[in-house]
Design an enzyme around this catalytic site. Structure first.
Site, PDB file in Angstrom:
ATOM      1  N   ARG A   1       0.821  -1.210   0.000  1.00 52.00           N
ATOM      2  CA  ARG A   1       0.000   0.000   0.000  1.00 52.00           C
ATOM      3  C   ARG A   1       0.853   1.258   0.000  1.00 52.00           C
ATOM      4  O   ARG A   1       0.699   2.120  -0.857  1.00 52.00           O
ATOM      5  CB  ARG A   1      -0.895  -0.008   1.229  1.00 52.00           C
ATOM      6  CG  ARG A   1      -1.656  -1.291   1.373  1.00 52.00           C
ATOM      7  CD  ARG A   1      -2.138  -1.441   2.784  1.00 52.00           C
ATOM      8  NE  ARG A   1      -3.070  -0.388   3.124  1.00 52.00           N
ATOM      9  CZ  ARG A   1      -4.377  -0.514   3.006  1.00 52.00           C
ATOM     10  NH1 ARG A   1      -4.896  -1.646   2.576  1.00 52.00           N
ATOM     11  NH2 ARG A   1      -5.168   0.470   3.329  1.00 52.00           N
ATOM     12  N   THR A   2       1.759   1.347   0.958  1.00 42.17           N
ATOM     13  CA  THR A   2       2.538   2.573   1.077  1.00 42.17           C
ATOM     14  C   THR A   2       3.420   2.769  -0.143  1.00 42.17           C
ATOM     15  O   THR A   2       3.535   3.866  -0.687  1.00 42.17           O
ATOM     16  CB  THR A   2       3.383   2.541   2.359  1.00 42.17           C
ATOM     17  OG1 THR A   2       2.521   2.222   3.459  1.00 42.17           O
ATOM     18  CG2 THR A   2       4.049   3.870   2.616  1.00 42.17           C
TER      19      THR A   2
ATOM     20  N   HIS B   1       5.814   7.059  11.352  1.00 43.88           N
ATOM     21  CA  HIS B   1       5.299   6.858  10.000  1.00 43.88           C
ATOM     22  C   HIS B   1       4.566   8.161   9.677  1.00 43.88           C
ATOM     23  O   HIS B   1       3.345   8.229   9.712  1.00 43.88           O
ATOM     24  CB  HIS B   1       4.358   5.654   9.985  1.00 43.88           C
ATOM     25  CG  HIS B   1       3.960   5.209   8.610  1.00 43.88           C
ATOM     26  ND1 HIS B   1       4.289   5.913   7.471  1.00 43.88           N
ATOM     27  CD2 HIS B   1       3.260   4.137   8.193  1.00 43.88           C
ATOM     28  CE1 HIS B   1       3.794   5.264   6.421  1.00 43.88           C
ATOM     29  NE2 HIS B   1       3.166   4.194   6.830  1.00 43.88           N
TER      30      HIS B   1
ATOM     31  N   LYS C   1      23.201  -9.964   0.770  1.00 43.72           N
ATOM     32  CA  LYS C   1      24.603 -10.263   0.489  1.00 43.72           C
ATOM     33  C   LYS C   1      25.527  -9.604   1.495  1.00 43.72           C
ATOM     34  O   LYS C   1      26.739  -9.575   1.313  1.00 43.72           O
ATOM     35  CB  LYS C   1      24.961  -9.791  -0.925  1.00 43.72           C
ATOM     36  CG  LYS C   1      24.170 -10.490  -2.002  1.00 43.72           C
ATOM     37  CD  LYS C   1      24.444  -9.849  -3.365  1.00 43.72           C
ATOM     38  CE  LYS C   1      23.410 -10.320  -4.382  1.00 43.72           C
ATOM     39  NZ  LYS C   1      23.319  -9.400  -5.522  1.00 43.72           N
TER      40      LYS C   1
ATOM     41  N   ARG D   1      11.628   2.887   3.816  1.00 45.75           N
ATOM     42  CA  ARG D   1      11.019   2.138   4.919  1.00 45.75           C
ATOM     43  C   ARG D   1      12.043   1.131   5.416  1.00 45.75           C
ATOM     44  O   ARG D   1      12.739   0.498   4.627  1.00 45.75           O
ATOM     45  CB  ARG D   1       9.760   1.407   4.451  1.00 45.75           C
ATOM     46  CG  ARG D   1       9.272   0.406   5.499  1.00 45.75           C
ATOM     47  CD  ARG D   1       7.924  -0.148   5.181  1.00 45.75           C
ATOM     48  NE  ARG D   1       6.897   0.853   5.416  1.00 45.75           N
ATOM     49  CZ  ARG D   1       5.589   0.571   5.426  1.00 45.75           C
ATOM     50  NH1 ARG D   1       5.175  -0.661   5.216  1.00 45.75           N
ATOM     51  NH2 ARG D   1       4.720   1.515   5.656  1.00 45.75           N
TER      52      ARG D   1
END
Lengths: 425, 321
Positions: free
Chosen positions: B58-59, B136, B86, B108
């Protein structure tokens, strides 16, 4: 061996708790006389009214040998110690691999003696691999010089294993150093529970996890009669438990790191990982309570808890970053903050940084007395400077005091009457 | 224009005027987004990189759409599956991206404070799209816009935030924003899902849902963050639903015109009754999604303006500063 005479000094005697002008003579690596005039043929050092105190006995220093020499070697730790007025360094066994066999202990003892200008003594692991399952060869390790036994921040959670190790250690008169933390409550935590940690969204452990851990350890000491030292007591609510144990005659002492005495949780600010310690920094109320406990002698020992970490392990998000700070060189200047704030006198500070740890570990150091080893630090408690971490002698530069104004500088350090740091003489 | 920030790392750094500036501009972008031709050139020629160290649908798509509607070149990187595996560190990844000269970096990350750390190392505008349990900010701003449009104001409201407060960055950001805008905040949830020190937050705390919802204007439900929990915070989902799941009966304690919000994705039947979530008279959950795109357009527009001004000052040596 040359004879030295320290004239015009301000003598800090942690035993008599005095801070007075005087002079001191050294001969054959030992203190020959307190006060009096210079003996014939002695080299006279004019201290210019600066402080002369027993060298610091720093209990709980992490040196990266074996396994992490890129973080700190015996040589770099020794140089940092000398520059910080630390004349005896008590190394921790949380190395890679852990120091849990007499062979390994002999190896590091030899390495340390070759490489470092100060005295280095070693603690050994209490259980093999610090895994909390089987006790180490406590007898053999003691024979080759282990001054105490500890699994450091790995708490032995199995109380049956711990009870046996404590009873066995008691039989040998060995000292066991515990890390009073409830392992489950503090698992994965990088801050102390409270408003600050919640707003920053950091995984946190309650301050009481320390009291719960201490209560358990003290119960085990009562059960086994072992000699016990709590490495770091950092919260107000753990103090009554410690006081009770001492009043009940248990053979118990406790320490605290200089960082928990001079910093609090808000210093973390915007996720500054150099302030991530184990245990995490506490509230200001806790800090004040612990300072008061050092002043009245309930907490016996102040140490650096020197924990070198390379840049890579600190340049990470806070919860992923490694914990710990270097402090061999900053221990004394940071302690001077407590002195200048009027919280602790110089003799009280050196009682906690030199006399008490030496006594508890059965060492002759830490005293300004005739016949004691001439391990001395000459320092100016008022000299101001701006701390630049790049100039630290440690291989790792992770100090929380970077860029801060400090007061208090070591002028010279002597081990067994031999100068190992400084220019004055 | 009051909005002066270089990055959008959290609500904590914003003033009430900043928040109002974002909401006012967002209103205009809501209008734009409702047209058939939904395009502006606010970010034309600029490069936006969405860097998601944590899975998100969604974000990420909201940010992607917002950037595209403003004319930016948008690139998505799901770092969760690539170089981090890695062994590359966050900072190395950031420096690698920085060398590609992005103008806007949307990040994020599962660790609190990670976006702050990254912002120190790059020379573009950084938007926090959620860091650990910390903040957020665009979610709180879109919630504020939704409330303002539904209630006509964003102050002097009673807002109940319900559920898993402890693990929620949405709750943190909303708490800070609603506090700055002078609202009355109630936190409702089982004590195990309350952050410690909550008593010092300056809001009411309830573990009884009915009492907590009494007279509320806004009911904000939170998702039960199963992936962020290390076990054993609640006995079972059915007991949680019984005590804290929002249904018509519990909602009856709030004001008759109270709106119901949820940041999504919803666990229907765990924290919210499915029918209620779809009730267009009470639920503004779909509006929140729409506002999300507009708010993100506004935030990126404002940051891009500041970035241009900063670069302009640097290029002229401060001549026209």
């Amino acid at each position: 061996m040359t004879t030295l005479h320290f004239a015009n000094a301000r003598l800090i005697d942690p035993e008599a708790l005095t801070d007075a002008p005087g002079s001191l003579s050294v001969s054959g690596g030992h203190i020959a006389a307190i006060s009096g005039t210079a003996p014939k043929g002695a080299r006279v050092i004019d201290c210019g009214g600066k402080c002369l105190a027993p060298g610091i006995v720093d209990w709980g220093v992490k040196v990266g040998e074996p396994g992490e020499r890129h973080r700190e070697s015996f040589r770099s730790a020794g140089l940092a110690a000398a520059a910080g007025g630390v004349t005896t360094l008590i190394a921790r066994p949380d190395t890679l691999p852990a120091i849990d066999t007499p062979e390994l202990l002999e190896f590091v003892t030899r390495r340390a003696a070759e490489a470092a200008p100060v005295r280095i003594r070693h603690m050994a692991a209490l259980t093999k691999g610090r895994e909390g399952r089987e006790m180490t060869e406590i007898g053999f390790l003691r024979d080759v010089g282990a001054v105490a036994f500890t699994d450091c921040d790995h708490v032995v959670t199995d109380t049956r294993v711990l009870a046996r190790a404590l009873i066995y250690a008691r039989g040998l008169g060995a000292l066991v150093v515990g890390h009073p933390q409830d392992a489950d409550l503090s698992h994965g935590a990088s801050a102390t529970s409270g408003k600050f940690a919640s707003l920053r969204g950091l995984p946190a452990a309650p301050a009481l996890a320390e009291r719960i851990g201490l209560d358990r350890d003290l119960g085990m000491v009562e059960l086994t009669g072992a000699r016990y030292h709590a490495d770091q007591i950092t919260t107000a609510r753990a103090l009554p438990a410690l006081a009770r144990a001492k009043a009940n005659g248990l053979d118990v002492t406790a320490g605290v790191s200089i960082h928990h005495l001079t910093l609090n949780e808000f210093d973390v600010g915007d996720y500054r990982t150099f302030f991530k310690l184990s245990p995490p920094l506490r509230s200001e109320e806790d800090r004040k309570a612990v300072v008061a406990a050092v002043a009245d002698g309930l907490i016996d020992v102040i140490s650096s808890m020197h924990t070198p970490q390379d840049e890579e392990s600190k340049r990470l998000p806070f919860e992923e970053a490694a914990a710990g700070a270097v402090a061999l060189e900053t221990l004394l200047p940071a302690a001077m903050r407590l002195f200048h704030a009027g919280a602790l006198s110089l003799p009280q500070l050196f009682r906690a940084m030199a006399l008490n740890p030496a006594r508890r570990l059965g060492l002759a150091q830490g005293r300004l007395a005739t016949g004691a080893p001439a391990d001395l630090v000459l320092f100016d408690p008022d000299a101001p400077f701006l701390l630049d971490r790049a100039k630290l002698r440690s291989k790792s530069k992770n100090t929380p005091f970077d860029g801060q104004r400090m007061e208090g500088r070591v002028l010279a350090t002597f081990v067994a009457g031999k100068q190992v740091f400084g220019e004055v003489c | 224009m009051t909005f002066r920030a270089r990055h959008l790392l959290g609500i904590e750094q914003l003033t009430p005027e900043d928040i109002r500036a974002v909401l006012d501009l967002s209103d205009r972008y809501v209008e734009l987004s409702r047209r058939t031709i939904k395009h502006s050139d606010a970010l034309a020629g600029m490069t936006q990189i969405n860097m998601f160290f944590e899975a998100s649908t969604r974000t990420q798509s909201s940010f992607e759409l917002a950037g595209k509607r403003l004319g930016a070149d948008v690139m998505n990187m799901s770092v969760a599956h690539s170089s981090v595996k890695k062994g590359e560190t966050l900072i190395d990844t950031a420096l690698t991206l920085n060398a590609m000269h992005p103008d806007l970096l949307v990040v994020r990350h599962p660790a609190s404070g990670a976006v702050n750390l990254l912002a120190e190392k790059v020379n573009c505008a950084v938007l926090n799209a959620g860091d650990g349990r910390h903040e957020h900010p665009t979610q709180a701003l879109l919630d504020a816009l939704t409330i303002r449009r539904a209630k006509g104001r964003i102050q002097r409201l009673t807002v109940a935030i319900c559920g898993d407060i402890a693990h929620s960055r949405v709750a943190r950001s909303n708490l800070i924003l609603l506090g700055k805008m002078e609202n009355r905040i109630r936190l409702i949830g089982p004590p195990t899902l309350m952050p410690t020190g909550v008593a010092e937050f300056g809001c009411e705390v309830h573990d009884d849902m009915a009492a907590g919802l009494e007279g509320a204007d806004v009911v904000m439900m939170l998702r039960l963050q199963k992936e962020r929990m290390d076990g054993g915070f609640i006995p079972s989902e059915r007991e949680y639903y019984h005590r804290y799941g929002l249904d018509a009966e519990k909602l009856a304690n709030a004001k008759p015109d109270a709106i119901v919000m949820h940041p999504g994705p919803m666990n229907r039947g765990v924290e919210i009754d499915g029918e209620l979530a779809d009730d267009i008279n009470r639920s503004v959950i779909q509006d929140q999604v729409e506002m999300g795109v507009a708010v993100r357009m506004a935030c990126m527009d404002l940051l891009a303006q500041n970035l241009r001004a900063e670069r302009g000052r640097a290029a002229t040596g401060g001549l026209y500063a």
